[in-house]
Design a protein around this motif. Structure first.
Motif, short mmCIF file in Angstrom:
data_model
loop_
_atom_site.label_atom_id
_atom_site.label_comp_id
_atom_site.label_asym_id
_atom_site.label_seq_id
_atom_site.Cartn_x
_atom_site.Cartn_y
_atom_site.Cartn_z
N ALA A 341 0.77 -1.44 0.05
CA ALA A 341 0.14 0.10 -0.63
C ALA A 341 0.81 1.15 -0.05
N SER A 342 1.85 1.16 0.71
CA SER A 342 2.79 2.29 0.91
C SER A 342 3.79 2.80 -0.37
N LEU A 343 3.87 1.78 -1.02
CA LEU A 343 4.56 1.80 -2.46
C LEU A 343 2.79 1.65 -3.72
N MET A 344 2.31 1.94 -3.79
CA MET A 344 0.81 1.97 -4.54
C MET A 344 1.14 3.24 -5.48
N ALA A 345 1.76 4.30 -4.94
CA ALA A 345 2.58 5.65 -5.88
C ALA A 345 3.24 5.65 -6.45
N GLN A 346 4.06 5.12 -6.55
CA GLN A 346 5.45 4.79 -7.41
C GLN A 346 4.75 3.62 -8.73
N ASP A 360 11.48 -2.29 -7.02
CA ASP A 360 11.00 -2.77 -5.43
C ASP A 360 11.52 -3.04 -4.71
N PRO A 361 11.76 -2.60 -3.47
CA PRO A 361 12.26 -2.68 -2.45
C PRO A 361 11.84 -3.80 -1.70
N ARG A 362 11.30 -4.34 -1.58
CA ARG A 362 10.25 -5.63 -1.37
C ARG A 362 10.81 -6.84 -1.80
N ILE A 363 11.60 -6.96 -3.26
CA ILE A 363 12.21 -8.08 -3.15
C ILE A 363 13.85 -8.38 -2.84
N ILE A 364 13.91 -9.85 -2.15
CA ILE A 364 14.98 -9.52 -1.71
C ILE A 364 16.57 -9.62 -2.39
#
Length: 483
Positions: A341-346, A360-364
């Motif tokens: 949700a916090s990355l939806m703007a990107q 994507d900073p969520r990727i390991i």
């Protein structure tokens, strides 16, 4: 995509195959009684008889359509039809023996006993198989979910007709009345699931494979509802005159004893679906073996970079609204869903119908350093090489997915679907598809994705699947279009 019912003799292929088994069993038993040995095929003479019996039995079933209405025949009629069928096979066999003038080389006892045993065993197996189908064929598991849309004055009669045949391959998931002034909640044991003006929205959000429509007159509301169904690529069984729509396949068939005009974006024959499933199983077996190897290699790397499970299960929406758990090798940190949700703007897909980021900073292993440099790791590697997709071959073996299809959306994406978006769900989801081989990292317009998926469904064939599979292998090898 609609699975059209088999026509002609193919409709009762199960009875034909069972009869072939019964005939061979009768032949073996007759040979055992006369020759005191169990295996007649070791004798070249009787081996030829065994082959001829198989061929003649198939010819009688196909050319004479001896299995016509087999499910509707009573005990006496079934017995007379069984005798006629077996006598014709016997007559053709005797004719062949006398034509070649070698009848003296065979035991007449074996031939006559084969006829008698064929009648007895064949009749018994037909009766037992019909009892099995009528008893267990009514179960809803594995059947098509069908919504009935009916006029209230004819609803009772039509529901009775639709539920009278338990082996038609569908179950009534609910009922919608075109008019419901009395506020009925059920008819004939089938629940009224919603008001008529809410029917299209109901279908868009629920597991519905097809819609049976029976409405007297030409109400504009019914026509508009059917247009919504066509827009969603939902199969329509229409019990009133012609429904003309561009881009749909139409044919007349029987549903619950009623003649209907069926409209679908495309349809597959039973043989085509068998071939597709064989390809899926073979590909799934090879892919699952490769998945185990990939997991053994990259699994420890993932655990070291991000402690936690190697596999990631994600709820997805499959064919016509079925929900299932899609399996992937985990390429993201454990809190990836919470951070979405916090990355939806990107998000590169501005309408939010899909979620794609340039980085994507969520990727390991993905990290943006203080100087602005972007660092990647094992997560980005397995995504670029599509290694994270390999466990989906387990989904293919299970039957939730196919090798080729459309990519299944997440529940939150599905909630945003308009009517025409739902058309993507008309076929089983796939590991790869038209969108992926067209360069999935470059396409950020969801409408373009829907267009490609709809094009795949409307033009589907085994040849197209093979073409997409070959192009997918090439793209993976060259790392083209991966994201």
């Amino acid at each position: 995509m609609y699975k059209r019912a088999a026509q002609g003799w193919l409709k009762h292929l199960d009875f034909i195959l069972l009869d072939e088994v019964c005939l061979q069993a009768a032949f073996i038993l007759a040979y055992l009684i006369r020759q005191h040995t169990l295996f007649p095929y070791s004798n070249s003479l009787y081996q030829a008889i065994g082959i001829l019996l198989f061929v003649y039995d198939l010819l009688v079933a196909v050319m004479m359509n001896s299995m016509h209405n087999v499910l509707k025949r009573g005990y006496y009629k079934e017995f007379t039809q069984t005798v006629k069928h077996c006598l014709m096979v016997f007559f053709l066999t005797i004719l062949w023996m006398f034509t070649l003038r070698n009848s003296d080389t065979y035991s007449r006892t074996v031939v006559f006993l084969t006829l008698l045993f064929h009648i007895a065993i064949g009749y018994g197996v037909r009766i037992l198989w019909k009892l099995f189908l009528h008893r267990f064929g009514a179960a809803d598991s594995g059947k098509q979910a069908m919504l009935a849309v009916l006029d209230p004055e004819y609803a009772d009669k039509m529901i009775e007709r639709l539920t009278s045949n338990p082996v038609d391959g569908y179950h009534l998931a609910g009922l919608v009345l075109t008019d419901n002034p009395e506020g009925k909640t059920e008819v004939g044991g089938v629940p009224v699931v919603c008001a008529f003006d809410e029917a299209a929205k109901y279908i868009c959000r629920e597991w519905i494979d097809s819609v049976f429509i029976s409405s007297r007159g030409s109400r504009p509301e019914v026509r508009q509802f059917m247009e919504r169904c066509v827009e969603m690529s939902v199969v329509i069984h229409y019990h009133v005159p012609s429904l003309g729509q561009d881009g749909t396949k139409q044919f007349v068939e029987k549903i619950g004893g009623s003649t209907v005009l069926t409209s679908s974006s495309n349809f597959a024959t039973p043989l085509q679906l068998i071939i597709k499933r064989i390809i899926d199983v073979l590909g799934g077996l090879v892919g699952s073996l490769l998945a185990l190897i990939v997991m053994a290699v990259v699994g420890p790397m993932i655990r070291k970079a991000s402690p936690g499970p190697i596999l990631y299960k994600s709820e997805r929406i499959g064919q016509n609204g079925r929900r299932f758990q899609m399996i992937k090798i985990r390429s993201m940190y454990l809190d990836a869903d919470a951070r979405k949700a916090s990355l939806m703007a990107q998000n590169r897909v501005k309408d939010g119908m899909m979620f794609k980021l340039d980085f994507d900073p969520r990727i390991i292993g993905n990290e943006e350093l203080p100087d602005g440099t972007r660092k990647t790791g094992i997560g980005e590697f397995i995504r670029k090489t599509s290694l994270d997709e390999f466990p989906q071959f387990f989904n293919v073996l299970k039957g939730d997915m196919s090798l080729v299809g459309t990519r299944p959306p997440t529940p939150d994406e599905w909630e945003k679907y308009e009517y025409h978006h739902r058309a993507r769900l008309a076929t089983k989801p796939g590991i790869t598809g038209m969108w992926q081989v067209s360069g999935r990292s470059e396409i950020t317009d969801f409408e373009e994705v829907v267009k490609l998926d709809t094009e795949y469904i409307q033009n589907w064939s085994i040849g197209l699947d093979i073409k997409i599979l070959l192009k997918t292998v090439w793209n993976v090898v060259t790392r083209k279009g991966a994201m």
